[in-house]
Design a protein around this motif. Structure first.
Motif, mmCIF file in Angstrom:
data_model
loop_
_atom_site.group_PDB
_atom_site.id
_atom_site.type_symbol
_atom_site.label_atom_id
_atom_site.label_comp_id
_atom_site.label_asym_id
_atom_site.label_seq_id
_atom_site.Cartn_x
_atom_site.Cartn_y
_atom_site.Cartn_z
ATOM 1 N N VAL A 82 9.604 -11.048 -9.028
ATOM 2 C CA VAL A 82 8.718 -10.882 -7.877
ATOM 3 C C VAL A 82 7.318 -11.232 -8.339
ATOM 4 O O VAL A 82 6.825 -10.676 -9.322
ATOM 5 N N THR A 83 6.672 -12.172 -7.654
ATOM 6 C CA THR A 83 5.383 -12.681 -8.125
ATOM 7 C C THR A 83 4.277 -12.440 -7.100
ATOM 8 O O THR A 83 4.533 -12.341 -5.900
ATOM 9 N N GLY A 84 3.043 -12.372 -7.607
ATOM 10 C CA GLY A 84 1.887 -12.181 -6.734
ATOM 11 C C GLY A 84 1.479 -10.719 -6.669
ATOM 12 O O GLY A 84 2.319 -9.814 -6.704
ATOM 13 N N ARG A 85 0.197 -10.481 -6.567
ATOM 14 C CA ARG A 85 -0.310 -9.105 -6.627
ATOM 15 C C ARG A 85 0.177 -8.257 -5.450
ATOM 16 O O ARG A 85 0.611 -7.123 -5.640
ATOM 17 N N ASN A 86 0.118 -8.800 -4.234
ATOM 18 C CA ASN A 86 0.563 -8.030 -3.069
ATOM 19 C C ASN A 86 2.068 -7.758 -3.135
ATOM 20 O O ASN A 86 2.513 -6.640 -2.865
ATOM 21 N N SER A 87 2.855 -8.784 -3.482
ATOM 22 C CA SER A 87 4.310 -8.630 -3.525
ATOM 23 C C SER A 87 4.737 -7.627 -4.586
ATOM 24 O O SER A 87 5.621 -6.787 -4.356
ATOM 25 N N VAL A 88 4.125 -7.714 -5.766
ATOM 26 C CA VAL A 88 4.465 -6.776 -6.841
ATOM 27 C C VAL A 88 4.082 -5.355 -6.443
ATOM 28 O O VAL A 88 4.854 -4.404 -6.662
ATOM 29 N N LEU A 89 2.926 -5.202 -5.839
ATOM 30 C CA LEU A 89 2.471 -3.870 -5.420
ATOM 31 C C LEU A 89 3.417 -3.286 -4.368
ATOM 32 O O LEU A 89 3.821 -2.121 -4.453
ATOM 33 N N GLU A 90 3.804 -4.096 -3.378
ATOM 34 C CA GLU A 90 4.710 -3.622 -2.323
ATOM 35 C C GLU A 90 6.081 -3.268 -2.907
ATOM 36 O O GLU A 90 6.708 -2.294 -2.480
ATOM 37 N N ALA A 91 6.543 -4.064 -3.865
ATOM 38 C CA ALA A 91 7.844 -3.801 -4.488
ATOM 39 C C ALA A 91 7.830 -2.467 -5.233
ATOM 40 O O ALA A 91 8.786 -1.686 -5.161
ATOM 41 N N LEU A 92 6.750 -2.191 -5.943
ATOM 42 C CA LEU A 92 6.651 -0.926 -6.668
ATOM 43 C C LEU A 92 6.495 0.249 -5.710
ATOM 44 O O LEU A 92 7.049 1.330 -5.944
ATOM 45 N N ARG A 93 5.753 0.041 -4.626
ATOM 46 C CA ARG A 93 5.612 1.104 -3.628
ATOM 47 C C ARG A 93 6.963 1.443 -2.993
ATOM 48 O O ARG A 93 7.233 2.594 -2.662
ATOM 49 N N ALA A 94 7.804 0.399 -2.787
ATOM 50 C CA ALA A 94 9.124 0.597 -2.173
ATOM 51 C C ALA A 94 10.154 1.106 -3.180
ATOM 52 O O ALA A 94 11.321 1.284 -2.826
ATOM 53 N N ASP A 95 9.728 1.311 -4.402
ATOM 54 C CA ASP A 95 10.601 1.838 -5.462
ATOM 55 C C ASP A 95 11.788 0.921 -5.746
ATOM 56 O O ASP A 95 12.900 1.373 -6.009
ATOM 57 N N ILE A 96 11.543 -0.395 -5.677
ATOM 58 C CA ILE A 96 12.582 -1.365 -6.015
ATOM 59 C C ILE A 96 12.892 -1.253 -7.509
ATOM 60 O O ILE A 96 11.982 -1.161 -8.328
ATOM 61 N N PRO A 97 14.169 -1.250 -7.902
ATOM 62 C CA PRO A 97 14.508 -1.185 -9.337
ATOM 63 C C PRO A 97 13.857 -2.344 -10.092
ATOM 64 O O PRO A 97 13.852 -3.481 -9.617
ATOM 65 N N ALA A 98 13.302 -2.050 -11.245
ATOM 66 C CA ALA A 98 12.628 -3.079 -12.036
ATOM 67 C C ALA A 98 12.846 -2.810 -13.512
ATOM 68 O O ALA A 98 13.051 -1.662 -13.931
ATOM 69 N N LYS A 99 12.807 -3.888 -14.301
ATOM 70 C CA LYS A 99 12.988 -3.776 -15.750
ATOM 71 C C LYS A 99 11.670 -3.823 -16.497
ATOM 72 O O LYS A 99 11.494 -3.143 -17.496
ATOM 73 N N ALA A 100 10.742 -4.666 -16.038
ATOM 74 C CA ALA A 100 9.474 -4.813 -16.754
ATOM 75 C C ALA A 100 8.434 -5.433 -15.839
ATOM 76 O O ALA A 100 8.759 -6.151 -14.888
ATOM 77 N N LEU A 101 7.194 -5.131 -16.140
ATOM 78 C CA LEU A 101 6.057 -5.738 -15.449
ATOM 79 C C LEU A 101 5.372 -6.679 -16.425
ATOM 80 O O LEU A 101 5.030 -6.283 -17.544
ATOM 81 N N TYR A 102 5.190 -7.940 -16.017
ATOM 82 C CA TYR A 102 4.513 -8.933 -16.854
ATOM 83 C C TYR A 102 3.105 -9.162 -16.301
ATOM 84 O O TYR A 102 2.923 -9.374 -15.102
ATOM 85 N N MET A 103 2.127 -9.137 -17.211
ATOM 86 C CA MET A 103 0.734 -9.266 -16.813
ATOM 87 C C MET A 103 0.039 -10.287 -17.710
ATOM 88 O O MET A 103 0.228 -10.295 -18.931
#
Length: 329
Positions: A82-103
């Protein structure tokens, strides 16, 4: 009479063979060879990014990115970025399962980035810092704005096993409501899947079944649209939807297909109180021929004649509401 002396000008060349350099200038004529790749030039930033990636690969968990990209596995269970600041933020807010955040290294930090980092820290999510070229590669050159979230592949249970387990639980009284399933025939929009999962959770359905081929899967978009319901309702995968429906009927599950030209009205549906599987087709093509032939009933939702059809997720939501109403009546 003596010849006049030459004054100035170029010296007079002698005729005949002359002594050469013996090949001493050949090396200068050969040049320096092909230009090295950017990652091989020590002064280039690509070289530094390569060194960072190699160090991270040698020492996992150091906070630097390991070279994992979407191109490494594009099959059924490929990981998604999932790419982009808004998309990543919305995904984390929705508690989508994730393995790592790349910055990205030296990212321009704004309010969105601060909240992303806070949410990642609250979830204990690894934050991997990486160079922009590596982030570009990992995201297939998508516009990432310095942020990318790695979403693991969805673990699909087998459709028939899920149905059999649900029927067994119902027979033993482990679940209160009558078994209820939803099967998707030709649905390809992940937002439709997410909305259907959300309705399934709201009205007590036990699973959503998707075909293995030519069908939508559990992407980050589907997770986000489900608003967390995907964590409660399993999405099961059927190798062959037609065969799965046949097996469900043999197990005592009634199969109804939704179609605007159906011969049975949804209102007061007689089969609502039985173990039921609701099949919905795509908005354009509707139910496929083989799926239609294996339905016990083709059900239509009464709508205004000016409206040609309903969106798949809307049709499922209306049907689930009516089934739930009839079961509790």
């Amino acid at each position: 009479m003596a010849a006049p002396k030459r004054h100035g000008g170029a010296p007079k060349k002698k005729k005949g063979p002359t002594v050469g350099t013996g090949g001493h200038g050949r090396k200068a004529l050969e040049g320096k060879g092909p230009t090295p790749k950017a990652e091989e030039r020590t002064y280039h930033k690509a070289y530094r990014n390569k060194q960072l990636a190699e160090r991270a690969a040698a020492k996992p968990g150091t906070g630097r990115a390991r070279p994992v990209g979407r191109s490494a596995g594009r099959g059924k269970n490929a990981e998604e970025m999932v790419t982009g600041r808004n998309s990543v933020l919305e995904a984390l807010r929705a508690d989508i399962p994730a393995k790592a955040l790349y910055m990205a290294i030296r990212i321009d930090v704004d309010d969105r980035v601060r909240e992303v980092l806070k949410l990642a820290a609250d979830r204990g999510l690894p934050v991997m810092e990486t160079g922009k070229p590596e982030l570009d590669r990992m995201t297939d050159e998508a516009i990432h704005q310095g942020l990318a979230l790695q979403v693991p592949p969805y673990d699909y249970p087998d459709a028939l096993e899920t149905v059999e387990q649900t029927l067994a639980k119902a027979s033993k009284g482990y679940i209160n409501n009558t078994p209820l399933f939803i099967a998707l025939d030709g649905i390809t929009d992940p937002r439709n899947l997410g909305a259907i999962i959300r309705s399934a959770s709201a009205f007590g359905a036990h699973a959503v079944i998707v075909p293995e081929r030519r069908s939508v899967g559990m992407t980050a978009s589907a997770w986000k649209t489900s608003a967390g319901a995907a964590a409660r309702v399993p999405v099961a995968r059927a190798t062959n939807l037609t065969n799965t429906l046949k097996a469900m009927k043999q197990s005592g599950v009634y199969v109804i297909g939704l179609d605007g030209d159906g011969d049975v009205d949804l209102t007061g549906l007689a089969l609502a109180t039985e173990p039921l599987c609701i099949v919905v087709g795509s908005e354009g093509k509707g139910l496929s021929r083989l799926v239609r032939e294996n339905c016990d009933q083709i059900v239509s939702i009464p709508i205004e004649s000016a409206m040609e059809s309903l969106n798949a997720s809307m049709a499922v939501g209306i049907t689930l509401y009516e089934v739930s109403r009839l079961r509790t009546a």
